[in-house]
Design an enzyme around this catalytic site. Structure first.
Site, PDB file in Angstrom:
ATOM      1  N   GLY A  20       0.531  -1.349   0.288  1.00 50.61           N
ATOM      2  CA  GLY A  20      -0.069   0.008   0.105  1.00 50.61           C
ATOM      3  C   GLY A  20       0.665   1.351   0.115  1.00 50.61           C
ATOM      4  CB  CYS A  47       2.425  -8.822   0.102  1.00 45.75           C
ATOM      5  SG  CYS A  47       2.306  -9.328  -1.910  1.00 45.75           S
ATOM      6  CB  CYS A  52       0.929 -12.500  -0.867  1.00 46.17           C
ATOM      7  SG  CYS A  52       0.448 -11.446   0.087  1.00 46.17           S
ATOM      8  CE  LYS A  55       0.071 -18.090   0.551  1.00 49.38           C
ATOM      9  NZ  LYS A  55      -0.785 -16.793   1.246  1.00 49.38           N
ATOM     10  CE  LYS A  56      -0.045 -19.647  -5.538  1.00 48.81           C
ATOM     11  NZ  LYS A  56      -0.643 -19.162  -7.375  1.00 48.81           N
ATOM     12  CE1 TYR A 184      -3.945 -15.074   4.148  1.00 51.74           C
ATOM     13  CE2 TYR A 184      -5.631 -14.162   6.341  1.00 51.74           C
ATOM     14  CZ  TYR A 184      -4.936 -13.851   5.182  1.00 51.74           C
ATOM     15  OH  TYR A 184      -3.957 -13.156   5.219  1.00 51.74           O
ATOM     16  CB  ALA A 186      -4.118 -21.957  10.756  1.00 51.28           C
ATOM     17  CD  GLU A 188      -3.159 -19.610   2.363  1.00 50.18           C
ATOM     18  OE1 GLU A 188      -3.915 -19.200   2.079  1.00 50.18           O
ATOM     19  OE2 GLU A 188      -2.247 -18.566   3.289  1.00 50.18           O
ATOM     20  CG  HIS A 447     -16.679 -30.115 -21.196  1.00 50.37           C
ATOM     21  ND1 HIS A 447     -16.809 -30.244 -20.345  1.00 50.37           N
ATOM     22  CD2 HIS A 447     -16.515 -30.826 -22.520  1.00 50.37           C
ATOM     23  CE1 HIS A 447     -17.086 -31.536 -19.970  1.00 50.37           C
ATOM     24  NE2 HIS A 447     -16.590 -32.302 -21.531  1.00 50.37           N
ATOM     25  CD  GLU A 452     -17.759 -28.258 -17.942  1.00 50.03           C
ATOM     26  OE1 GLU A 452     -18.981 -27.861 -18.736  1.00 50.03           O
ATOM     27  OE2 GLU A 452     -16.962 -28.936 -18.506  1.00 50.03           O
TER      28      GLU A 452
END
Length: 466
Positions: A20, A47, A52, A55-56, A184, A186, A188, A447, A452
Site C-alpha cells: 500500500g 506480502c 503472499c 507462501k505461494k 487461512y 494456519a 495454508e 469444457h 463450467e
C-alpha cells in the site's frame, strides 16, 4: 513542478514500504508531489517478504510430491517421494533469491518514480513532522502504511514456538508439526507441511475453521483435509510448550492430561498492527483496543492530514486491497480526483489450501441477515474433479451460488477446487457488475473445466432447517 507547499520538506511522507505504501508513494510522485518513504526493513512489506509471495512458492513446492505419485496413473514411472528426498536448503536458497529480486525491483520502482527512500524506523513528532534516524522531516500529508505482525501467545514456553514469519526461514523441514489456529494462514501452512510429507496436527480453540467463510465451504474443506491426513483437535488450547532437545518439543493442553511430542510448534492465531514506537499517542491518532488505526471511508484518521491504509486499519487485510486504498488516496490528494471508496463487499479472496477455496460476496449466513430467510436462493454442485479420476483419489470439488431472489443478482460465489484461486477473480467482476443468474445460465461453459459448473447449476437447493 512546484507543489506550492515549499514550507514543508515534502508534500507526502509515507511510513511503511509495503504494497500500500509503495503504490501510494509512487502514484503521488508521478502526480507531481514531493514524496519520501521510510522503511526499516526490506521494501515489499509482509506480502513480498513473509506473506503472499513466499507462501505461494511454498505451496508450489509442496504440491510436487503428490503430483509425482499421481503421474504413475498417467503412464509415467512410479515415483513415491518422501520428506527426506526433498532438498530444503536448495529450495530456501531459491526462494530467498526470488524475494531479493523483488526487493530490488521495488527499490528501482521507487527510485524511477523519484521517491526518496529513507531506511530506518519512523516516529511521529507532531502532525507534520516525522523523525527517521534522528533527523526530522516535515510533510503536508502523512500516510501510515505500517502493516502488521503475528500475535504471540502468552503461554509457558512461548519462546519455543514459531510464527508464519519464521516458517519461511526454517533451517530444516520438521517431521512432525503442530499448528495452532483456524484461519487461512494456519490452514495454508498445514497443507504446505503435509504436502512435503510432514505429520501435521491442527489445534483450534473453536469448533470450526475459517469462521468468516461460508458454512458449507468450511465443512467440505474440513472433510477434504481430514481425508488428506491432517489431524484436527477442535475446542482445544495449548497450556505450555516444553523443549526436550533442539528439534523436539512436548505440548501440554489445557483441561487435558494428554501431551503430544513434536518437532515444531507454530502459532497462527492472528496478526496485529505494527504501531509500536510510531508516536500515534503523541499526535493523538485514534486506535481501538486492538491497536487498529481508526479511519473513515477515505482512509483519513481523526488528524485531518494523516491517513492510513492496509493491514494497520484492518478493513480487509489483503495486499490488493491495500494497493487500491493507497492508489485511491494518492489520486484524491494530488490529482484532485473525486474521493472514491473501496468496495470491500465485492473483494474476492482465496485460501491456498489443498484443495483451495475461493470466495466472493455474501455467505449464506450473511444472506439470511441481509435478505431474510426467504429472500435468497442457493444453487450448488459437488463433483469429482477430472484430474483425480485416473489416480482414483477420493477428492471432491464444490461450487455454491447465492442469488438474491427479488433482483436475481448473484451476490455470493464460493468454490472449493484446485483452480479456485484462478476462477474466483473473474467471479468478483461478475458480482461487482451485478450479473444475474440468467446471465450465468445463458453463458456457455468451457469444457472440460471445473469452472463450467458455475454456469451449469440449474436446480435450487432446498433451504436448510434451523
Amino acid at each position: 513542478m512546484s507543489s506550492g507547499n515549499e514550507k514543508f520538506d515534502y508534500d507526502y511522507f509515507v511510513i511503511g514500504g509495503g504494497s500500500g505504501g509503495v503504490r501510494s508513494s509512487r502514484i503521488a510522485s508521478k502526480l507531481g508531489a514531493r514524496v519520501a518513504l521510510a522503511e526499516e526493513k526490506k521494501l515489499g512489506g509482509t506480502c513480498v517478504n513473509v506473506g503472499c509471495i513466499p507462501k505461494k512458492l511454498f505451496c508450489y513446492a509442496s504440491h510436487f510430491r503428490e503430483l509425482f505419485h499421481d503421474a504413475h496413473s498417467y503412464g509415467w514411472p512410479k515415483i513415491d517421494m518422501k520428506l527426506e528426498d526433498h532438498n530444503w536448503k536448495k529450495f530456501i536458497e531459491s526462494k530467498n533469491a526470488e524475494i531479493q529480486r523483488l526487493n530490488d525491483a521495488y527499490e528501482k520502482t521507487e527510485k524511477d518514480a523519484n521517491v526518496k527512500v529513507l531506511k530506518g524506523h519512523a516516529t511521529l513528532k507532531d502532525k507534520h513532522t516525522v523523525i527517521v534516524n534522528g533527523k526530522e522531516y516535515t510533510s503536508k500529508y502523512i500516510l501510515l502504511a505500517v502493516g502488521g505482525h503475528p500475535v504471540i501467545p502468552k503461554i509457558e514456553g512461548h519462546e519455543h514456538i514459531i510464527t508464519s514469519d519464521d516458517a519461511f526461514f526454517l533451517e530444516n523441514l520438521p517431521k512432525k508439526v503442530i499448528i495452532v489456529g483456524g484461519g487461512y494462514i494456519a490452514l495454508e501452512f498445514a497443507c504446505i507441511f503435509h504436502g512435503f510429507g510432514c505429520e501435521v496436527s491442527l489445534i483450534l480453540r473453536g469448533k470450526t475453521i475459517l469462521r468468516s467463510f461460508d458454512e458449507d465451504v468450511r465443512s467440505k474443506l474440513t472433510d477434504e483435509l481430514k481425508k488428506n491426513g491432517i489431524n484436527f483437535r477442535f475446542e482445544t488450547e495449548i497450556e505450555s510448550v516444553e523443549k526436550l532437545s533442539d528439534e523436539a518439543f512436548r505440548v501440554k493442553f489445557k483441561n487435558d492430561k494428554t501431551t503430544i511430542d513434536t518437532n515444531l510448534v507454530m502459532f497462527a492465531i492472528g496478526r496485529k498492527p505494527q504501531i509500536e514506537n510510531l508516536g500515534l499517542d503523541i499526535v493523538g491518532v485514534k486506535t481501538d483496543d486492538k491497536d487498529v488505526i481508526q479511519v473513515d471511508d477515505y482512509s483519513q484518521t481523526n488528524i485531518p492530514n494523516i491517513y492510513a491504509v492496509g493491514d494497520c486499519t484492518d478493513r480487509t487485510a489483503l495486499t490488493p486491497v491495500a494497493i487500491q486504498e493507497g492508489h485511491y488516496l494518492a489520486n484524491m490528494l494530488f490529482k484532485n480526483e473525486q474521493p472514491r471508496k473501496v468496495d470491500y463487499a465485492t473483494v474476492g479472496t482465496t485460501v491456498f489450501s489443498e484443495p483451495a477455496i475461493g470466495t466472493c460476496g455474501v455467505t449464506e449466513q450473511q444472506a439470511i441477515e441481509k435478505y431474510g430467510p426467504d429472500g435468497y436462493d442457493v444453487y450448488e454442485s459437488t463433483f469429482k474433479p477430472m484430474f483425480v479420476q485416473l489416480p482414483k483419489r477420493d477428492r471432491k470439488s464444490y461450487v455454491k451460488l447465492i442469488v438474491e431472489k427479488d433482483s436475481q443478482r448473484v451476490v455470493g460465489i464460493h468454490i472449493m477446487d484446485h483452480a479456485a484461486p484462478e476462477i474466483i477473480q473473474m467471479c468478483s467482476v461478475a458480482i461487482r457488475a451485478g450479473a444475474t443468474k440468467e446471465l450465468f445460465d445463458h453463458s456457455i461453459g468451457i469444457h472440460p473445466t471445473s469452472a463450467e459448473e458455475i454456469v451449469q447449476i440449474r436446480e435450487k437447493r432446498e433451504k436448510k432447517k434451523e
